[in-house]
Scaffold this motif. Structure first.
Motif, PDB file in Angstrom:
ATOM      1  N   UNK A  10       4.378  -5.871  12.897  1.00 24.33           N
ATOM      2  CA  UNK A  10       3.228  -4.870  12.659  1.00 24.33           C
ATOM      3  C   UNK A  10       2.570  -4.395  13.937  1.00 24.33           C
ATOM      4  N   UNK A  15       2.623   1.762  15.040  1.00 25.50           N
ATOM      5  CA  UNK A  15       1.898   1.494  13.788  1.00 25.50           C
ATOM      6  C   UNK A  15       0.397   1.774  13.916  1.00 25.50           C
ATOM      7  N   UNK A  16       0.028   2.104  15.109  1.00 25.82           N
ATOM      8  CA  UNK A  16      -1.557   2.217  15.322  1.00 25.82           C
ATOM      9  C   UNK A  16      -2.312   3.071  14.432  1.00 25.82           C
ATOM     10  N   UNK A  17      -3.265   2.305  13.723  1.00 27.20           N
ATOM     11  CA  UNK A  17      -4.196   3.313  12.937  1.00 27.20           C
ATOM     12  C   UNK A  17      -5.693   3.701  13.668  1.00 27.20           C
ATOM     13  N   UNK A  18      -5.853   2.794  14.267  1.00 25.50           N
ATOM     14  CA  UNK A  18      -7.250   2.796  14.802  1.00 25.50           C
ATOM     15  C   UNK A  18      -7.507   2.018  16.071  1.00 25.50           C
TER      16      UNK A  18
ATOM     17  N   UNK B   6      -1.062  -4.213   6.797  1.00 24.66           N
ATOM     18  CA  UNK B   6      -1.833  -3.902   7.950  1.00 24.66           C
ATOM     19  C   UNK B   6      -2.096  -5.438   8.619  1.00 24.66           C
ATOM     20  N   UNK B   7      -2.518  -5.070  10.043  1.00 29.01           N
ATOM     21  CA  UNK B   7      -2.844  -6.097  10.774  1.00 29.01           C
ATOM     22  C   UNK B   7      -4.003  -5.481  11.928  1.00 29.01           C
ATOM     23  N   UNK B   8      -4.989  -6.552  12.209  1.00 24.49           N
ATOM     24  CA  UNK B   8      -5.914  -6.228  13.131  1.00 24.49           C
ATOM     25  C   UNK B   8      -5.906  -6.990  14.368  1.00 24.49           C
ATOM     26  N   UNK B   9      -6.297  -6.520  15.385  1.00 28.62           N
ATOM     27  CA  UNK B   9      -6.461  -7.260  16.588  1.00 28.62           C
ATOM     28  C   UNK B   9      -7.935  -7.414  17.195  1.00 28.62           C
ATOM     29  N   UNK B  49      -4.286 -13.249   7.346  1.00 23.88           N
ATOM     30  CA  UNK B  49      -3.816 -11.897   7.913  1.00 23.88           C
ATOM     31  C   UNK B  49      -2.846 -11.206   6.791  1.00 23.88           C
ATOM     32  N   UNK B  54      -4.547  -2.604   6.257  1.00 18.81           N
ATOM     33  CA  UNK B  54      -4.773  -1.716   7.365  1.00 18.81           C
ATOM     34  C   UNK B  54      -5.672  -0.508   7.033  1.00 18.81           C
ATOM     35  N   UNK B  59     -12.866  -1.709  11.369  1.00 20.57           N
ATOM     36  CA  UNK B  59     -13.132  -1.074  12.870  1.00 20.57           C
ATOM     37  C   UNK B  59     -13.787   0.246  12.740  1.00 20.57           C
ATOM     38  N   UNK B  67     -12.187  -3.927  17.356  1.00 21.37           N
ATOM     39  CA  UNK B  67     -11.124  -4.006  16.554  1.00 21.37           C
ATOM     40  C   UNK B  67     -10.171  -2.989  16.542  1.00 21.37           C
ATOM     41  N   UNK B  68      -8.954  -3.301  16.645  1.00 20.94           N
ATOM     42  CA  UNK B  68      -7.959  -2.269  16.613  1.00 20.94           C
ATOM     43  C   UNK B  68      -7.039  -2.559  15.414  1.00 20.94           C
ATOM     44  N   UNK B  69      -6.530  -1.371  14.667  1.00 22.25           N
ATOM     45  CA  UNK B  69      -5.850  -1.689  13.388  1.00 22.25           C
ATOM     46  C   UNK B  69      -4.695  -1.240  13.500  1.00 22.25           C
ATOM     47  N   UNK B  70      -3.561  -1.828  12.905  1.00 22.92           N
ATOM     48  CA  UNK B  70      -2.169  -1.198  12.643  1.00 22.92           C
ATOM     49  C   UNK B  70      -1.752  -1.445  11.218  1.00 22.92           C
TER      50      UNK B  70
END
Lengths: 272, 74
Positions: A10, A15-18, B6-9, B49, B54, B59, B67-70
């Motif tokens: 992912x 796939x970047x949203x934000x 979705x996934x966050x970093x 996770x 997403x 964020x 936070x970065x969101x995918x």
């Protein structure tokens, strides 16, 4: 392990949203955990990025918690004396009318020491954007009572709560400014929930776009929290703000451009 | 029907552990770590996770923009 690979699939650029915009520098924000300043900075940076105004923007730094704002946004800045940001913004905008000029002020700066500058800049209808962070307290100096402190609210200089008879009533700057003929768009927003952040971003974007029309001052108040000086956790302070600040400072547009209201009545579907 | 994942970093070193993201997460993906980062804050991390959709709510409210969101459709 299979889950971990799934997540790795992912996390790809497509796939970047934000992601935090590049206008925000890599410096760590100097604010306390959970402070609304950071969120507001981010919204502002995103709008400047989306509008492509990075090279044309001049911001005016205030005195207060956000005094070091010039470290966090990669645009041109001027530092004003305490409360005098609207006066400096007036000068900058008159000398360089093609630039996007905004001030970013707290309630101690805008509503206390800078009352005269704010009211007169708005009354003259200077084509600037004023962003007003209202957390009901002097945050930087240790939580003293500000003009915007709520009745009964405790601060370090009103330890038994603000007594209205002794200390006067809270000042609703935004309501005052909305009555002045020079202002074009006046709104009050907050940044404590995702929905409110999205609304604030819409409102601020409108305010940024209105400056191109040269119709008058745009004024955006953001009701914010101050977890450290309210002596609460960030989550508690957001809840307290929702229960106490928002009934006194209700959110919404206080003054909408006349053209927009007539457009809405003529064609309500297209504008929504 | 396509499922949205979705996934966050989280930039752990810059997180100040204010928990605003944890409260605003609709699926309970985020939790606060039991250990601290180098500044001494209990940082946020995606504890579940698989639940992330997403939506980028975390964020949106993060004051420090860590936070970065995918997001993708599976």
């Amino acid at each position: 392990m299979a889950e971990a690979t799934g997540i790795k699939e992912i996390i790809k650029p497509e796939n970047l949203v934000y992601k935090k915009t590049k206008i925000m520098t890599d410096n760590v924000l100097s604010y306390c955990p959970g402070c609304g300043h950071g969120t507001t900075h981010r919204i502002l940076a995103e709008i400047i990025d989306e509008e492509g105004l990075q090279s044309q923007t001049i911001g005016i730094c205030p005195v207060g918690c956000s005094v070091l704002l010039y470290n966090f946004l990669d645009i041109d800045w001027q530092e004003a004396a305490h409360g005098r940001a609207p006066a400096l913004a007036t000068a900058v905008k008159r000398l360089l009318p093609d630039r996007f000029v905004f001030t970013y002020q707290g309630d101690g700066d805008l509503a206390a020491i800078g009352t005269a500058e704010t009211i007169h800049a708005c009354n003259r209808g200077e084509n600037i954007l004023i962003i007003f962070i209202n957390n009901g307290i002097y945050g930087m100096t240790g939580g003293q009572m500000a003009p915007t402190t709520l009745p009964g609210m405790k601060s370090s200089t009103s330890p038994y709560g603000r007594d209205v008879k002794l200390m006067g009533n809270p000042l609703k700057m935004t309501d005052i400014v909305a009555t002045l003929p020079g202002t074009y768009y006046v709104t009050r927003q907050s940044v404590h929930t995702p929905a409110n952040v999205r609304k604030t971003k819409k409102a601020m974007k409108k305010a940024v776009q209105y400056q191109k029309l040269n119709k008058g001052t745009c004024f955006v108040e953001i009701v914010s929290n101050c977890p450290s000086n309210w002596k609460m956790t960030p989550v508690e302070s957001n809840k307290w703000m929702e229960e106490n600040m928002l009934p006194y400072y209700p959110l919404g547009d206080l003054k909408v451009p006349a053209e927009e209201t007539t457009q809405k009545t003529i064609n309500p579907e297209k504008n929504d | 029907m396509a499922k949205i994942r979705g996934s966050i970093v989280v930039d752990i070193d810059k997180c100040k552990g204010c928990e605003v993201c944890r409260v605003s997460c609709p699926t309970g993906t985020i939790a606060m770590a039991k250990e601290v980062n180098h500044k001494g804050y209990f940082y946020a991390y995606p504890a579940n996770p698989d639940l992330c959709i997403g939506c980028a709510n975390c964020a949106m409210v993060c004051p420090d923009g860590v936070i970065t969101v995918y997001k993708t459709k599976i």
